[in-house]
Design a protein around this motif. Sequence first.
Motif, mmCIF file in Angstrom:
data_model
loop_
_atom_site.group_PDB
_atom_site.id
_atom_site.type_symbol
_atom_site.label_atom_id
_atom_site.label_comp_id
_atom_site.label_asym_id
_atom_site.label_seq_id
_atom_site.Cartn_x
_atom_site.Cartn_y
_atom_site.Cartn_z
ATOM 1 N N TYR A 82 0.893 -1.326 -0.085
ATOM 2 C CA TYR A 82 -0.125 0.059 -0.025
ATOM 3 C C TYR A 82 0.919 1.252 0.178
ATOM 4 C CZ TYR A 82 0.160 -1.099 4.966
ATOM 5 O OH TYR A 82 0.591 -1.627 6.223
ATOM 6 N N TYR A 121 -7.863 -9.909 5.276
ATOM 7 C CA TYR A 121 -7.003 -9.277 5.072
ATOM 8 C C TYR A 121 -7.047 -8.154 3.898
ATOM 9 C CZ TYR A 121 -1.906 -8.304 4.590
ATOM 10 O OH TYR A 121 -0.629 -7.407 4.541
ATOM 11 N N ALA A 124 -8.865 -5.127 4.772
ATOM 12 C CA ALA A 124 -7.858 -4.115 5.696
ATOM 13 C C ALA A 124 -6.850 -3.519 4.678
ATOM 14 C CB ALA A 124 -7.083 -4.986 6.754
ATOM 15 N N GLU A 127 -8.172 -0.679 2.728
ATOM 16 C CA GLU A 127 -8.545 0.662 3.400
ATOM 17 C C GLU A 127 -6.840 1.338 3.561
ATOM 18 O OE1 GLU A 127 -8.495 0.773 7.456
ATOM 19 O OE2 GLU A 127 -9.746 2.668 7.736
ATOM 20 N N LYS A 128 -6.037 0.833 3.725
ATOM 21 C CA LYS A 128 -4.666 1.177 3.794
ATOM 22 C C LYS A 128 -4.217 1.768 2.468
ATOM 23 C CE LYS A 128 -3.350 -0.578 7.641
ATOM 24 N NZ LYS A 128 -3.547 0.255 8.847
ATOM 25 N N LYS A 131 -6.203 4.964 2.158
ATOM 26 C CA LYS A 131 -5.586 5.969 3.300
ATOM 27 C C LYS A 131 -4.327 6.605 2.716
ATOM 28 C CE LYS A 131 -8.178 6.337 6.959
ATOM 29 N NZ LYS A 131 -8.205 5.060 7.978
ATOM 30 N N GLY B 250 -13.074 4.012 9.782
ATOM 31 C CA GLY B 250 -12.347 2.920 9.107
ATOM 32 C C GLY B 250 -12.923 1.517 8.880
ATOM 33 N N SER B 269 -9.745 -0.254 12.538
ATOM 34 C CA SER B 269 -8.800 0.748 12.203
ATOM 35 C C SER B 269 -8.807 2.174 12.562
ATOM 36 C CB SER B 269 -8.458 0.660 10.786
ATOM 37 O OG SER B 269 -9.611 1.071 10.156
ATOM 38 N N GLY B 272 -5.972 4.462 13.182
ATOM 39 C CA GLY B 272 -4.831 4.496 12.044
ATOM 40 C C GLY B 272 -4.089 3.229 11.761
ATOM 41 N N ARG B 273 -4.026 2.337 12.790
ATOM 42 C CA ARG B 273 -3.395 1.193 12.562
ATOM 43 C C ARG B 273 -4.578 0.161 12.614
ATOM 44 N NH1 ARG B 273 1.747 0.434 16.782
ATOM 45 N NH2 ARG B 273 2.989 1.893 15.870
ATOM 46 N N THR B 274 -4.438 -1.023 11.952
ATOM 47 C CA THR B 274 -5.682 -1.993 11.932
ATOM 48 C C THR B 274 -5.261 -3.106 13.185
ATOM 49 O OG1 THR B 274 -5.874 -1.633 9.680
ATOM 50 C CG2 THR B 274 -6.912 -3.352 10.474
ATOM 51 N N TRP B 293 2.006 -2.629 13.574
ATOM 52 C CA TRP B 293 2.142 -1.460 12.986
ATOM 53 C C TRP B 293 1.112 -1.167 11.736
ATOM 54 C CZ3 TRP B 293 3.650 -1.725 7.848
ATOM 55 C CH2 TRP B 293 4.079 -2.804 7.593
ATOM 56 N N GLY B 294 0.632 -2.359 11.025
ATOM 57 C CA GLY B 294 0.029 -2.217 9.905
ATOM 58 C C GLY B 294 -1.433 -2.872 10.002
ATOM 59 N N ILE B 295 -1.512 -4.100 9.606
ATOM 60 C CA ILE B 295 -2.541 -4.966 9.484
ATOM 61 C C ILE B 295 -2.692 -6.290 10.437
ATOM 62 C CG2 ILE B 295 -4.072 -6.325 8.165
ATOM 63 C CD1 ILE B 295 -3.159 -4.520 5.867
#
Lengths: 178, 443
Positions: A82, A121, A124, A127-128, A131, B250, B269, B272-274, B293-295
């Motif tokens: 992402y 996954y 998610a 969304e990243k 964003k 989110g 999320s 900001g982090r998921t 820090w990510g997903i």
Amino acid sequence: MKRYLLWFAMAVLVMSLGLAAGCGKEQVAAPGGQLSAEEQARVEAERQRRLREAQLQEQQARSSQLREVFVNQDVHFDYDRYDLSAEAKQILNEKAAYMQKAPGLMVIVEGHCDERGSNAYNMALGEKRAKAAAAYLEAMGIGGNRLETVSYGEERPLVMGTSEEAYAANRRAHFVIK
Amino acid sequence: MPGSRRSILIIIVALVVFCQFSGLAAARVYIDVTQPFSRRLPLAIPEFQPLAGSPQDPVGADGAALLTKALSFTGLFDILNPKSFIGAPEPGKVNYAKWSKVGAELLIACSYQVNGDNLTMECRLYDVVDKRLLTGRRYDGVRGDLPMMMYRFADEVMLAITGERSVFSTQIAFVGSRQAEKGAIKEIYLMSFDGASLKKITSRGDITLYPAWSSDGKLLAYSSYLNRRPAIFVQALAGGSGKLVINKPGVNLTPVFQPNSTNLAVSMSHTGRTNIFLVDIAGHILKHLTNGWGIDVAPAFSPNGKQMAYVSDRGGSPQIYVMDLASGQQRRLTFGFKYCAAPDWSPRGDRIAFQAEIDGIFQICTIKPDGSGAQVLTGGYGAKEDPSWSPDGRLIAYAGRQTGRYQIYVMTSNGQSISRLTSLPGEQTDPAWSPRGVSRPLD
């Protein structure tokens, strides 16, 4: 043939004489002479109007073309990534420029994935992606209140199929004008 | 129908004479469940016989077919071809030598009595090798109760053979999709363990995903879009539509119930982090669980609720991690696979099923909670995703794409006896196997 022309010329002459007899003299343009000042102004105004219209049309065409580009040109991502590529940033620069010229424009940034990998996954991940694109636009000076993000994960593919091309087209941030 | 079901619950009578024998069943180990590739037990199910004075009736053949189908579903039995049998057993009498001769080690003998709409079934399971009765049941009800009678006896057979009831009182929830103008519409459906009795239980008209059962089988949690983002809903099986639990900015994804609780672990999320959070059913955040820090998505609790497996990309690619909930300690579980996802912890606690990318195709795998003993259970063309354990830990349901579209399949926990459960239009994904004893929502 010449006779017909002669008859035609005569008929025109008779008609114009008849007209001259029935009307006030000052309203008659001298045959083959200059247009009145008023007439000239009217013609010029018409010319100007047509020119403006053409310019406007061209402008509209250009802006609807820009709008079309804004809506149809997606930002693409690598598999399971992402972060924004140089090409993605270039496209986002154009999006930011367009949004700056249209200050009332509200935009939904959709994040999408290709169908590979887990659905959860990917939701998610989508969304990243949305964003990341929205954050770049914000960094380019677009107000965060003008941007909304939504993830569709792998649920709304642009291109059906399991080819690399389809996957690449589906890994995208897509821009929708509210 | 509900009335007659209730009546059979009350009327089921365990014959006293059978109970005297059932205590002996523990003496011999029929199925070593720790043995991954144990052989199948040869089982004879001869034609059901009318009890003295009762006329012949098609209910006999129907019952035998139901019982055969149910028991073959477990993958434990080699059900012998009835054409090889030498006659049928008389009710209550068994010539063990005769059944031994056709290769049977186990024998099920059932008798029926019909009287108008009333139906009585007597079913017995014999050990042909040890020459003894293992279990027996008598069921009184009406003709419509036949499937339930057969499923209940199949569970008794499993109890006698494995020490545990099987899946015959379970449902599988899954996501079913159909194409609409704006794209696929996905809703949650239920079916019985064998793919029969389909029922749609959500009507959101949008994308609805990730069904998960509460331990008592009374609630289903799922995600569905609300105001352009996936929100968490909980729906009672008893009826009604889903109740919104949480819809933070989110995404709000992959809810699972904490064992024996109505609290949910959810991936969200809004920070900001998921990350994965523990929330109560009113939507209050109780605890921020993971810290990637990510997903971080797709939590799955261990049966005792002390640990939680989940997917995280903190190491650079999606992998399975395990968190100890008391200490907060997190460790990576899967190595050697490019991409792992969708963990589901076996109800026995001894293995975690997940999907892993192998040669570019997702396959179903299991691994011990300590990270050892990884096994790849499936192979070949077509992705296989989202494994879900049956409540007895013997079977795994998953979404497979062998036919070009996703459908629900089931296999044993060692990857044998693969069969397809759904043959519906559209795609079926994300199966979630219910606990035992789940009654169907009323129509």
